[in-house]
Design a protein around this motif. Structure first.
Motif, PDB file in Angstrom:
ATOM      1  N   ALA A 192       0.821  -1.217   0.000  1.00 51.72           N
ATOM      2  CA  ALA A 192       0.000   0.000   0.000  1.00 51.72           C
ATOM      3  C   ALA A 192       0.853   1.264   0.000  1.00 51.72           C
ATOM      4  CB  ALA A 192      -0.912   0.002   1.223  1.00 51.72           C
ATOM      5  N   ARG A 193       0.307   2.310  -0.545  1.00 49.11           N
ATOM      6  CA  ARG A 193       0.927   3.627  -0.438  1.00 49.11           C
ATOM      7  C   ARG A 193       0.834   4.118   0.999  1.00 49.11           C
ATOM      8  NH1 ARG A 193      -2.466   6.798  -4.939  1.00 49.11           N
ATOM      9  NH2 ARG A 193      -1.361   8.598  -4.049  1.00 49.11           N
ATOM     10  N   SER A 194       1.692   5.032   1.366  1.00 49.93           N
ATOM     11  CA  SER A 194       1.629   5.625   2.699  1.00 49.93           C
ATOM     12  C   SER A 194       0.399   6.518   2.810  1.00 49.93           C
ATOM     13  CB  SER A 194       2.882   6.452   2.980  1.00 49.93           C
ATOM     14  OG  SER A 194       4.037   5.646   2.956  1.00 49.93           O
ATOM     15  N   PRO A 195      -0.183   6.633   4.002  1.00 44.47           N
ATOM     16  CA  PRO A 195      -1.325   7.539   4.184  1.00 44.47           C
ATOM     17  C   PRO A 195      -0.939   8.986   3.882  1.00 44.47           C
ATOM     18  CG  PRO A 195      -1.102   6.033   6.042  1.00 44.47           C
ATOM     19  CD  PRO A 195       0.141   5.879   5.228  1.00 44.47           C
ATOM     20  N   GLN A 196      -1.924   9.785   3.512  1.00 49.28           N
ATOM     21  CA  GLN A 196      -1.711  11.202   3.225  1.00 49.28           C
ATOM     22  C   GLN A 196      -2.000  12.055   4.449  1.00 49.28           C
ATOM     23  OE1 GLN A 196      -2.658  11.406  -1.563  1.00 49.28           O
ATOM     24  NE2 GLN A 196      -4.300  11.907  -0.152  1.00 49.28           N
ATOM     25  N   GLY A 197      -1.654  11.569   5.595  1.00 46.87           N
ATOM     26  CA  GLY A 197      -1.906  12.279   6.842  1.00 46.87           C
ATOM     27  C   GLY A 197      -1.937  11.291   7.991  1.00 46.87           C
ATOM     28  N   SER A 198      -2.421  11.742   9.127  1.00 47.12           N
ATOM     29  CA  SER A 198      -2.429  10.910  10.322  1.00 47.12           C
ATOM     30  C   SER A 198      -3.645   9.989  10.345  1.00 47.12           C
ATOM     31  CB  SER A 198      -2.435  11.785  11.579  1.00 47.12           C
ATOM     32  OG  SER A 198      -1.269  12.592  11.623  1.00 47.12           O
ATOM     33  N   ILE A 199      -3.411   8.760  10.783  1.00 48.36           N
ATOM     34  CA  ILE A 199      -4.482   7.791  10.987  1.00 48.36           C
ATOM     35  C   ILE A 199      -4.897   7.861  12.452  1.00 48.36           C
ATOM     36  CG2 ILE A 199      -5.098   5.356  10.958  1.00 48.36           C
ATOM     37  CD1 ILE A 199      -4.656   6.470   8.184  1.00 48.36           C
ATOM     38  N   SER A 200      -6.185   8.046  12.707  1.00 46.28           N
ATOM     39  CA  SER A 200      -6.684   8.189  14.081  1.00 46.28           C
ATOM     40  C   SER A 200      -7.034   6.827  14.670  1.00 46.28           C
ATOM     41  CB  SER A 200      -7.925   9.091  14.112  1.00 46.28           C
ATOM     42  OG  SER A 200      -7.617  10.385  13.636  1.00 46.28           O
ATOM     43  N   LEU A 201      -6.435   6.525  15.807  1.00 43.98           N
ATOM     44  CA  LEU A 201      -6.733   5.284  16.529  1.00 43.98           C
ATOM     45  C   LEU A 201      -7.688   5.615  17.670  1.00 43.98           C
ATOM     46  CD1 LEU A 201      -6.125   2.243  16.813  1.00 43.98           C
ATOM     47  CD2 LEU A 201      -4.287   2.887  18.406  1.00 43.98           C
ATOM     48  N   LEU A 202      -8.892   5.062  17.611  1.00 45.73           N
ATOM     49  CA  LEU A 202      -9.915   5.331  18.615  1.00 45.73           C
ATOM     50  C   LEU A 202      -9.746   4.360  19.773  1.00 45.73           C
ATOM     51  CD1 LEU A 202     -12.897   5.761  16.122  1.00 45.73           C
ATOM     52  CD2 LEU A 202     -11.442   7.544  17.120  1.00 45.73           C
ATOM     53  N   GLN A 203      -9.750   4.874  20.976  1.00 49.31           N
ATOM     54  CA  GLN A 203      -9.437   4.060  22.149  1.00 49.31           C
ATOM     55  C   GLN A 203     -10.680   3.404  22.753  1.00 49.31           C
ATOM     56  OE1 GLN A 203      -6.326   3.287  22.900  1.00 49.31           O
ATOM     57  NE2 GLN A 203      -5.651   4.598  21.206  1.00 49.31           N
ATOM     58  N   TYR A 204     -11.452   2.786  21.897  1.00 44.71           N
ATOM     59  CA  TYR A 204     -12.603   2.000  22.340  1.00 44.71           C
ATOM     60  C   TYR A 204     -12.952   1.025  21.222  1.00 44.71           C
ATOM     61  CZ  TYR A 204     -14.955   5.654  19.559  1.00 44.71           C
ATOM     62  OH  TYR A 204     -15.318   6.526  18.571  1.00 44.71           O
ATOM     63  N   ARG A 205     -13.858   0.119  21.520  1.00 47.11           N
ATOM     64  CA  ARG A 205     -14.253  -0.886  20.534  1.00 47.11           C
ATOM     65  C   ARG A 205     -15.388  -0.378  19.657  1.00 47.11           C
ATOM     66  NH1 ARG A 205     -15.020  -6.614  23.687  1.00 47.11           N
ATOM     67  NH2 ARG A 205     -12.812  -7.262  23.756  1.00 47.11           N
ATOM     68  N   PRO A 206     -15.432  -0.818  18.408  1.00 42.89           N
ATOM     69  CA  PRO A 206     -16.586  -0.488  17.557  1.00 42.89           C
ATOM     70  C   PRO A 206     -17.810  -1.263  18.014  1.00 42.89           C
ATOM     71  CG  PRO A 206     -15.174  -2.057  16.449  1.00 42.89           C
ATOM     72  CD  PRO A 206     -14.451  -1.650  17.711  1.00 42.89           C
ATOM     73  N   SER A 207     -18.976  -0.794  17.624  1.00 45.98           N
ATOM     74  CA  SER A 207     -20.227  -1.429  18.061  1.00 45.98           C
ATOM     75  C   SER A 207     -20.948  -2.179  16.948  1.00 45.98           C
ATOM     76  CB  SER A 207     -21.170  -0.367  18.640  1.00 45.98           C
ATOM     77  OG  SER A 207     -21.469   0.621  17.653  1.00 45.98           O
ATOM     78  N   ARG A 208     -20.466  -2.099  15.709  1.00 46.36           N
ATOM     79  CA  ARG A 208     -21.170  -2.739  14.598  1.00 46.36           C
ATOM     80  C   ARG A 208     -20.226  -2.916  13.400  1.00 46.36           C
ATOM     81  NH1 ARG A 208     -24.772   2.424  14.912  1.00 46.36           N
ATOM     82  NH2 ARG A 208     -24.076   1.928  17.006  1.00 46.36           N
ATOM     83  N   LEU A 209     -20.706  -3.651  12.416  1.00 46.42           N
ATOM     84  CA  LEU A 209     -20.013  -3.817  11.143  1.00 46.42           C
ATOM     85  C   LEU A 209     -20.909  -3.261  10.044  1.00 46.42           C
ATOM     86  CD1 LEU A 209     -18.546  -5.924  12.964  1.00 46.42           C
ATOM     87  CD2 LEU A 209     -18.445  -7.429  10.980  1.00 46.42           C
ATOM     88  N   VAL A 210     -20.307  -2.659   9.048  1.00 45.44           N
ATOM     89  CA  VAL A 210     -21.046  -2.195   7.876  1.00 45.44           C
ATOM     90  C   VAL A 210     -20.425  -2.816   6.629  1.00 45.44           C
ATOM     91  CG1 VAL A 210     -21.770  -0.225   6.483  1.00 45.44           C
ATOM     92  CG2 VAL A 210     -21.727  -0.030   8.977  1.00 45.44           C
ATOM     93  N   TYR A 220     -14.145  -8.067  18.935  1.00 46.41           N
ATOM     94  CA  TYR A 220     -14.655  -6.812  19.482  1.00 46.41           C
ATOM     95  C   TYR A 220     -15.908  -6.981  20.340  1.00 46.41           C
ATOM     96  CZ  TYR A 220     -11.494  -3.969  16.586  1.00 46.41           C
ATOM     97  OH  TYR A 220     -10.399  -3.362  16.026  1.00 46.41           O
ATOM     98  N   GLY A 221     -16.394  -8.201  20.487  1.00 47.44           N
ATOM     99  CA  GLY A 221     -17.593  -8.410  21.292  1.00 47.44           C
ATOM    100  C   GLY A 221     -18.846  -7.825  20.672  1.00 47.44           C
ATOM    101  N   ILE A 222     -18.936  -7.888  19.339  1.00 47.18           N
ATOM    102  CA  ILE A 222     -20.083  -7.338  18.625  1.00 47.18           C
ATOM    103  C   ILE A 222     -21.087  -8.450  18.338  1.00 47.18           C
ATOM    104  CG2 ILE A 222     -20.833  -6.183  16.500  1.00 47.18           C
ATOM    105  CD1 ILE A 222     -17.993  -5.010  16.286  1.00 47.18           C
ATOM    106  N   PRO A 223     -22.352  -8.296  18.696  1.00 42.83           N
ATOM    107  CA  PRO A 223     -23.351  -9.311  18.346  1.00 42.83           C
ATOM    108  C   PRO A 223     -23.515  -9.412  16.837  1.00 42.83           C
ATOM    109  CG  PRO A 223     -24.182  -7.801  20.033  1.00 42.83           C
ATOM    110  CD  PRO A 223     -22.933  -7.195  19.495  1.00 42.83           C
ATOM    111  N   SER A 224     -23.796 -10.614  16.346  1.00 42.42           N
ATOM    112  CA  SER A 224     -23.972 -10.786  14.902  1.00 42.42           C
ATOM    113  C   SER A 224     -25.155  -9.978  14.371  1.00 42.42           C
ATOM    114  CB  SER A 224     -24.154 -12.266  14.563  1.00 42.42           C
ATOM    115  OG  SER A 224     -25.275 -12.802  15.235  1.00 42.42           O
ATOM    116  N   ALA A 225     -26.098  -9.648  15.239  1.00 43.45           N
ATOM    117  CA  ALA A 225     -27.241  -8.824  14.831  1.00 43.45           C
ATOM    118  C   ALA A 225     -26.820  -7.405  14.455  1.00 43.45           C
ATOM    119  CB  ALA A 225     -28.281  -8.772  15.941  1.00 43.45           C
TER     120      ALA A 225
END
Length: 219
Positions: free
Chosen positions: A49-67, A180-185
């Protein structure tokens, strides 16, 4: 069906049943206790991959869903790993050069041949740790809450996803939900959150996807 992909699916399904798979083969998987199978994911470094064009933000919590998304790319009949890497480059170039985003918007991509590539830098390391995740750019209003998974191809006009892509998508979603402990629903499609046709027929298949992801997380 391409014999390489038949072997790939067989290994994944064997892993889901709790069998060990050889890590040197494409598409191998490792059982994560009683939670889910860990699929092979080609990192951004692996596919160049190419390098990012800026900073990548790391969120200090778990996601709640998948899209789930589709990339509206060509429905290629090339199911090789090289094609998966070329597709990852195509998506990143589009997002960097046309959208002017910092990096690929999706966290992960699933090729038509059943190969998984990391999209946005840092997504794989965060997923493996299971405690935080990277801010994405895939769904308006959901980028700080959801893991974005995009399937190679265009599925608007009745096109059917290849078996290899479907089965590996199930495995990736099950593993992500387990880490991440996300329900399949809590698996949604892009059109649930905006005026879009994305992810095409995959949206109609979401009930099946949720059910198969739940079944994949066997004790």
């Amino acid at each position: 069906m391409h014999p390489q992909n038949t072997s790939r699916r067989r290994i994944l399904l064997a892993g889901a049943a709790g069998l060990a798979a050889a890590t040197a083969l494409p598409g191998t998987a490792r059982a994560q206790g009683a939670e889910a199978v860990e699929p092979d994911i080609d990192s951004t470094a692996t596919w160049g991959a190419r390098s990012p064009q800026g900073s990548i933000s790391l969120l200090q919590y778990r996601p709640s869903r998948l899209v789930v998304h589709h990339t509206v790319s060509t429905n290629s009949t090339d199911f090789s790993r090289a094609r998966a890497h070329a597709h990852a480059h195509w998506v990143q170039d589009l997002h960097l050069d046309k959208n002017n985003w910092v990096d690929t918007g999706y966290h992960f991509l699933v090729s038509r041949g059943g190969w998984i590539t990391e999209g946005r830098h840092g997504s794989l390391q965060a997923l493996t740790g299971g405690r935080n995740f990277v801010l994405g750019s895939h769904t308006s209003g959901q980028n700080s809450q959801a893991v974005g998974i995009a399937c190679e191809g265009a599925y608007h006009a009745g096109a059917v996803p290849p078996d290899a892509q479907w089965e590996v998508l199930v495995t990736l979603c099950a593993y992500t939900c387990a880490r991440y402990g996300i329900p399949s629903a809590q698996i949604y499609g892009h059109k649930d959150y905006g005026d879009t046709l994305c992810p095409g027929v995959y949206h109609d298949m979401l009930p099946r996807l949720r059910a198969e992801v739940a079944a994949a997380r066997v004790a």
